[in-house]
Design a protein around this motif. Structure first.
Motif, short mmCIF file in Angstrom:
data_model
loop_
_atom_site.label_atom_id
_atom_site.label_comp_id
_atom_site.label_asym_id
_atom_site.label_seq_id
_atom_site.Cartn_x
_atom_site.Cartn_y
_atom_site.Cartn_z
N PRO A 151 -1.37 10.65 -4.67
CA PRO A 151 -1.36 11.73 -5.45
C PRO A 151 -2.58 11.17 -6.80
O PRO A 151 -3.28 10.22 -6.52
CB PRO A 151 -0.22 11.75 -6.46
N ALA A 152 -2.89 12.33 -7.30
CA ALA A 152 -4.16 11.85 -8.46
C ALA A 152 -3.95 10.59 -9.29
O ALA A 152 -4.81 9.75 -9.44
CB ALA A 152 -4.38 12.86 -9.18
N SER A 153 -2.63 10.47 -9.83
CA SER A 153 -2.41 9.19 -10.39
C SER A 153 -2.62 7.82 -9.87
O SER A 153 -3.11 6.78 -10.33
CB SER A 153 -0.85 9.45 -10.93
N GLU A 157 -5.54 4.90 -10.37
CA GLU A 157 -5.22 3.52 -10.50
C GLU A 157 -6.15 2.89 -9.40
O GLU A 157 -6.63 1.56 -10.10
CB GLU A 157 -3.63 3.54 -9.95
N TYR A 158 -6.38 3.14 -8.22
CA TYR A 158 -7.12 2.52 -7.47
C TYR A 158 -8.72 2.39 -8.12
O TYR A 158 -9.41 1.33 -7.66
CB TYR A 158 -7.19 3.04 -6.00
N GLU A 159 -9.09 3.61 -8.58
CA GLU A 159 -10.34 3.72 -9.14
C GLU A 159 -10.64 2.79 -10.19
O GLU A 159 -11.63 2.17 -10.30
CB GLU A 159 -10.83 5.04 -9.66
N GLU A 199 -11.49 0.55 -6.48
CA GLU A 199 -11.41 0.78 -5.06
C GLU A 199 -11.30 2.54 -4.81
O GLU A 199 -10.68 3.07 -5.86
CB GLU A 199 -10.04 0.31 -4.44
N THR A 200 -11.64 2.98 -3.70
CA THR A 200 -11.79 4.44 -3.74
C THR A 200 -10.82 4.77 -2.42
O THR A 200 -10.84 4.17 -1.28
CB THR A 200 -12.85 5.09 -3.17
N LEU A 201 -9.70 5.46 -2.67
CA LEU A 201 -8.86 6.08 -1.82
C LEU A 201 -9.13 7.39 -0.99
O LEU A 201 -9.85 8.18 -1.88
CB LEU A 201 -7.38 6.19 -2.45
N PRO A 202 -9.29 7.56 0.15
CA PRO A 202 -9.62 9.03 0.67
C PRO A 202 -8.48 9.82 0.25
O PRO A 202 -7.31 9.25 -0.27
CB PRO A 202 -9.52 8.66 2.12
N ALA A 203 -8.82 11.25 0.36
CA ALA A 203 -7.95 12.15 -0.03
C ALA A 203 -6.74 12.03 0.80
O ALA A 203 -5.59 12.55 0.44
CB ALA A 203 -8.59 13.57 -0.08
N VAL A 204 -6.94 11.87 2.14
CA VAL A 204 -5.78 11.82 3.21
C VAL A 204 -5.79 10.68 3.98
O VAL A 204 -7.06 10.15 4.41
CB VAL A 204 -5.80 13.09 3.79
N VAL A 205 -4.83 9.68 4.10
CA VAL A 205 -5.12 8.51 4.96
C VAL A 205 -4.09 8.97 6.22
O VAL A 205 -3.01 9.32 6.13
CB VAL A 205 -4.08 7.47 4.30
N PRO A 206 -4.71 8.92 7.44
CA PRO A 206 -4.02 9.60 8.73
C PRO A 206 -2.97 8.52 9.04
O PRO A 206 -3.06 7.32 8.64
CB PRO A 206 -5.38 9.46 9.44
N TYR A 236 9.19 11.56 -3.76
CA TYR A 236 9.72 10.14 -3.02
C TYR A 236 10.05 10.42 -1.96
O TYR A 236 10.71 11.07 -1.21
CB TYR A 236 10.93 9.91 -4.10
N LEU A 237 9.92 9.33 -1.22
CA LEU A 237 9.92 8.97 0.34
C LEU A 237 10.97 7.58 0.45
O LEU A 237 10.65 6.75 -0.29
CB LEU A 237 8.52 8.97 1.17
N ILE A 238 11.47 7.64 1.45
CA ILE A 238 12.06 6.49 2.00
C ILE A 238 11.13 6.18 3.52
O ILE A 238 11.10 7.09 4.25
CB ILE A 238 13.47 6.44 2.50
#
Length: 322
Positions: A162-164, A168-170, A174-181, A200-202
């Motif tokens: 998510p954007a939040s 935080e990484y920025e 650090e730059t996070l990709p929009a989608v991590v495969p 939320y996930l487990i």
């Protein structure tokens, strides 16, 4: 049969089983494998499961390795072994495996997570339960208490931060990709279960050292081998109750145990606040308030014997363990 002097030989970590036995009063590591590893059986009248035991370390493994081998997370291993170095425990060091728990005060159905102890309980039935250490949300990103259900199961999930979190990484450069495969770089691991609070996930993790710590952005992390096993058993629609119970109290036969799980920032409540009136004011319960105070002071994460039923011949001092 598990190696009674420490971890098994090199190779993939294997869980030795939650039914291992130890000579409690003498604190030896006399272990025996249970026929049905990883499943605790408990009567509906009781709420204390497991038996703590000691193992010997070797020079090749950290306390985290020992904990993962037996299904325990970072904080609970540190809590149970405050004088042992987490990263360099040394050779031939006695290490207590905290395979001993009071069940949370919640319906024995589906999944019950207690944030205070960073532990997840999966009830096969009211009398059969599996226990898993988990990583939870850190300060400011706390895992929310509430009643939910599993609405989706995903194998090889992709991660859309998510954007939040990207912001935080920025801030850290650090730059996070929009989608991590899906794959070894994916922080969700190989399996994920989405809750009815869909943010939320487990899930699994590619950083297993974080299991048993408050380090996530709110989701629940599990050891890769644990989420794989749980994923196969949990159906969509399974209820998930998330509670925060730093004080748990319950029976095993005629013995009453208190378990305390406080953070370093938390101060213990008074004994009278911790022990509910149904125990403190009951005519048939003999409480040892000194033991209650000791449980609060030590904050070991292990159940301490604090009372017995009146007339029962079941009072044993277990100072050598607790």
């Amino acid at each position: 049969m598990p190696d009674q002097t420490g971890l098994l030989q090199r190779g993939p970590l294997r869980r030795a089983g939650t039914g291992l036995l130890a000579a409690l009063l003498s604190c030896t590591a006399a272990l025996s494998a249970a026929a049905s590893a990883e499943i605790y059986r408990v009567s509906q009248e009781d709420s204390v499961i497991g038996t703590p035991f000691y193992v010997k370390t070797d020079a090749e493994h950290t306390l985290l390795d020992v904990g993962r081998h037996y299904g325990s997370g970072y904080d609970e291993m540190k809590q149970a072994n405050p004088s042992v170095d987490m990263w360099v425990p040394g050779d031939n060091q006695d290490v207590l495996v905290p395979d001993f728990h009071v069940l949370p005060d919640a319906p024995r159905q589906g999944l019950v997570m207690n944030l205070a102890e960073k532990r997840l309980y999966y009830y096969h039935s009211a009398t059969e339960v599996e226990v898993f250490s988990v990583g939870i949300g850190r300060e400011g990103w706390e895992t929310p208490v509430g009643t939910y259900s599993v609405i989706e199961k995903i194998k090889d999930p992709t991660w859309t931060p998510p954007a939040s979190i990207r912001a935080e990484y920025e801030k850290r450069g650090e730059t996070l990709p929009a989608v991590v495969p899906a794959g070894p770089e994916n922080p969700l691991g190989a399996y994920a279960m989405r809750l009815s609070n869909p943010s939320y996930l487990i899930h699994g993790t590619n950083k297993p050292w974080g299991v048993g710590m408050p380090v996530s952005s709110g989701c629940t992390r599990m050891y890769p081998e644990d989420i794989e096993a749980l994923f196969a058993k949990v159906d969509k629609g399974t209820p998930v109750r998330i509670v925060d119970q730093p004080y748990k109290i319950g029976w095993r036969g005629d013995q009453l145990f208190l378990e305390v799980n406080l953070t370093e920032e938390q101060s213990p409540a008074s004994p009278k606040q911790v022990v509910p009136g149904k125990y403190a004011q009951a005519d048939d319960v003999a409480l040892d308030w000194d033991e209650v105070r000791r449980a609060l002071q030590e904050n070991s994460g292990l159940p301490r014997l604090v009372g017995v039923r009146q007339g029962a011949k079941s009072w044993h001092k277990l100072e050598s363990v607790f």
